[in-house]
Design a protein around this motif. Structure first.
Motif, PDB file in Angstrom:
ATOM      1  N   UNK A   1     -49.398  16.028   8.718  1.00  0.00           N
ATOM      2  CA  UNK A   1     -49.734  17.331   9.298  1.00  0.00           C
ATOM      3  C   UNK A   1     -48.470  18.155   9.527  1.00  0.00           C
ATOM      4  N   UNK A   2     -47.427  17.528  10.043  1.00  0.00           N
ATOM      5  CA  UNK A   2     -46.169  18.238  10.281  1.00  0.00           C
ATOM      6  C   UNK A   2     -45.563  18.752   8.980  1.00  0.00           C
ATOM      7  N   UNK A   3     -45.621  17.944   7.930  1.00  0.00           N
ATOM      8  CA  UNK A   3     -45.102  18.383   6.631  1.00  0.00           C
ATOM      9  C   UNK A   3     -45.937  19.527   6.071  1.00  0.00           C
ATOM     10  N   UNK A   4     -47.249  19.488   6.270  1.00  0.00           N
ATOM     11  CA  UNK A   4     -48.113  20.572   5.812  1.00  0.00           C
ATOM     12  C   UNK A   4     -47.756  21.872   6.525  1.00  0.00           C
ATOM     13  N   UNK A   5     -47.584  21.813   7.826  1.00  0.00           N
ATOM     14  CA  UNK A   5     -47.225  23.013   8.592  1.00  0.00           C
ATOM     15  C   UNK A   5     -45.891  23.571   8.110  1.00  0.00           C
ATOM     16  N   UNK A   6     -44.917  22.684   7.867  1.00  0.00           N
ATOM     17  CA  UNK A   6     -43.616  23.122   7.372  1.00  0.00           C
ATOM     18  C   UNK A   6     -43.749  23.833   6.026  1.00  0.00           C
TER      19      UNK A   6
ATOM     20  N   UNK B   1     -40.691  40.801   5.328  1.00  0.00           N
ATOM     21  CA  UNK B   1     -41.321  40.089   6.449  1.00  0.00           C
ATOM     22  C   UNK B   1     -42.834  40.251   6.385  1.00  0.00           C
ATOM     23  N   UNK B   2     -43.298  41.437   6.008  1.00  0.00           N
ATOM     24  CA  UNK B   2     -44.741  41.640   5.882  1.00  0.00           C
ATOM     25  C   UNK B   2     -45.328  40.718   4.818  1.00  0.00           C
ATOM     26  N   UNK B   3     -44.674  40.630   3.666  1.00  0.00           N
ATOM     27  CA  UNK B   3     -45.164  39.752   2.597  1.00  0.00           C
ATOM     28  C   UNK B   3     -45.141  38.292   3.047  1.00  0.00           C
ATOM     29  N   UNK B   4     -44.044  37.881   3.690  1.00  0.00           N
ATOM     30  CA  UNK B   4     -43.955  36.500   4.176  1.00  0.00           C
ATOM     31  C   UNK B   4     -45.025  36.176   5.205  1.00  0.00           C
ATOM     32  N   UNK B   5     -45.276  37.111   6.118  1.00  0.00           N
ATOM     33  CA  UNK B   5     -46.286  36.896   7.145  1.00  0.00           C
ATOM     34  C   UNK B   5     -47.686  36.859   6.543  1.00  0.00           C
TER      35      UNK B   5
ATOM     36  N   UNK C   1     -48.475  36.057   3.469  1.00  0.00           N
ATOM     37  CA  UNK C   1     -48.610  34.835   2.668  1.00  0.00           C
ATOM     38  C   UNK C   1     -48.858  33.628   3.556  1.00  0.00           C
ATOM     39  N   UNK C   2     -48.060  33.481   4.599  1.00  0.00           N
ATOM     40  CA  UNK C   2     -48.241  32.342   5.505  1.00  0.00           C
ATOM     41  C   UNK C   2     -49.600  32.391   6.177  1.00  0.00           C
ATOM     42  N   UNK C   3     -50.031  33.587   6.596  1.00  0.00           N
ATOM     43  CA  UNK C   3     -51.345  33.719   7.226  1.00  0.00           C
ATOM     44  C   UNK C   3     -52.459  33.386   6.239  1.00  0.00           C
TER      45      UNK C   3
ATOM     46  N   UNK D   1     -42.784  32.800   5.473  1.00  0.00           N
ATOM     47  CA  UNK D   1     -42.381  33.572   6.648  1.00  0.00           C
ATOM     48  C   UNK D   1     -40.933  33.276   7.026  1.00  0.00           C
ATOM     49  N   UNK D   2     -40.538  32.021   6.977  1.00  0.00           N
ATOM     50  CA  UNK D   2     -39.154  31.651   7.301  1.00  0.00           C
ATOM     51  C   UNK D   2     -38.187  32.266   6.291  1.00  0.00           C
TER      52      UNK D   2
END
Length: 238
Positions: free
Chosen positions: A163-168, A189-193, A195-197, A174-175
């Protein structure tokens, strides 16, 4: 429109649910940008319209499925004679059909019970669904390759480390965007956010890794997003 088309083609509501969250994020960026006010309002209206159009199939399909399940689960009541005929020809106890929503809830509950029995290392990727089967209700008749929740599927397959690796993995866009400085940083930042969302939302309601086609799609999307983040934009793009 791409999200709506994908959802209709693969007959899943996950992308439509994720679409709602992405529209909210995009609206925040549009309404706080420094483009002309009229253009901001037009873009906001277009986003809201796309969201309404995208969620309409979700509502209509849910109503249709509820009616189909009701008709299949209940005996035909066309006439008293036909009812009597059905009762004499069919088994006394007809199978109880679970709606898609009830199936999801059952898998979440069963997956959580399976995870609690082996929280640290899980049962192995090959048993990501089978490990939850003993905790499913008797009326659950479907077989899947995952639990329709990527976090829970990883928890059952590999425990807490998985689970931790999946979250990473999910927060990589975003990072990567947050580490950039200079021109076009807001857009990155918008694209990263977004994508992560999008990846996280899909992981919460369906699957992004445990099926070949979804894993390929995720990998291709990651490469595309990271290339966009690395692009050198000196101006504003809206």
């Amino acid at each position: 429109m791409a999200v709506v088309t994908l959802a209709v083609v693969v007959e899943t509501r996950g992308p439509l649910l994720v679409l709602l969250g992405l529209v909210v994020i995009r609206l925040c960026f549009v309404l706080t940008s420094d483009i002309p006010a009229v253009r901001r309002m037009l873009q906001a209206a277009a986003l809201v319209g796309a969201c309404v159009a995208g969620l309409s199939p979700l509502v209509l399909n849910a109503d249709r499925e509820a009616r189909v399940v009701s008709l299949l689960a209940a005996p035909d009541q066309m006439s008293a004679a036909q009812n009597h005929s059905n009762q004499t020809e069919q088994p006394a106890s007809a199978p109880i059909l679970m709606s898609p929503l009830n199936e999801r809830m059952a898998m979440l509950s069963a997956g959580w019970q399976a995870y609690k029995a082996a929280p640290f290392l899980g049962y192995g990727a090959q048993h990501r669904f089978d490990a939850a089967v003993p905790y499913l209700p008797d009326e659950f008749r479907s077989r899947y390759s995952h639990l329709h929740n990527e976090f829970l599927t990883h928890a059952v397959a590999g425990g807490i480390p998985a689970v931790l690796l999946l979250i990473a993995l999910l927060v990589v866009p975003l990072v990567a965007a947050a580490q950039h400085r200079g021109g076009g940083r807001r857009r990155k930042i918008e694209i990263g956010l977004l994508a992560t969302a999008a990846f996280t939302g899909m992981a919460a309601v369906n699957n992004v890794l445990f099926v070949d086609i979804s894993a390929f799609s995720l990998g291709l999307s990651y490469v595309t997003v990271l290339l966009l983040i690395e692009a050198d934009w000196s101006g504003k793009m809206y």
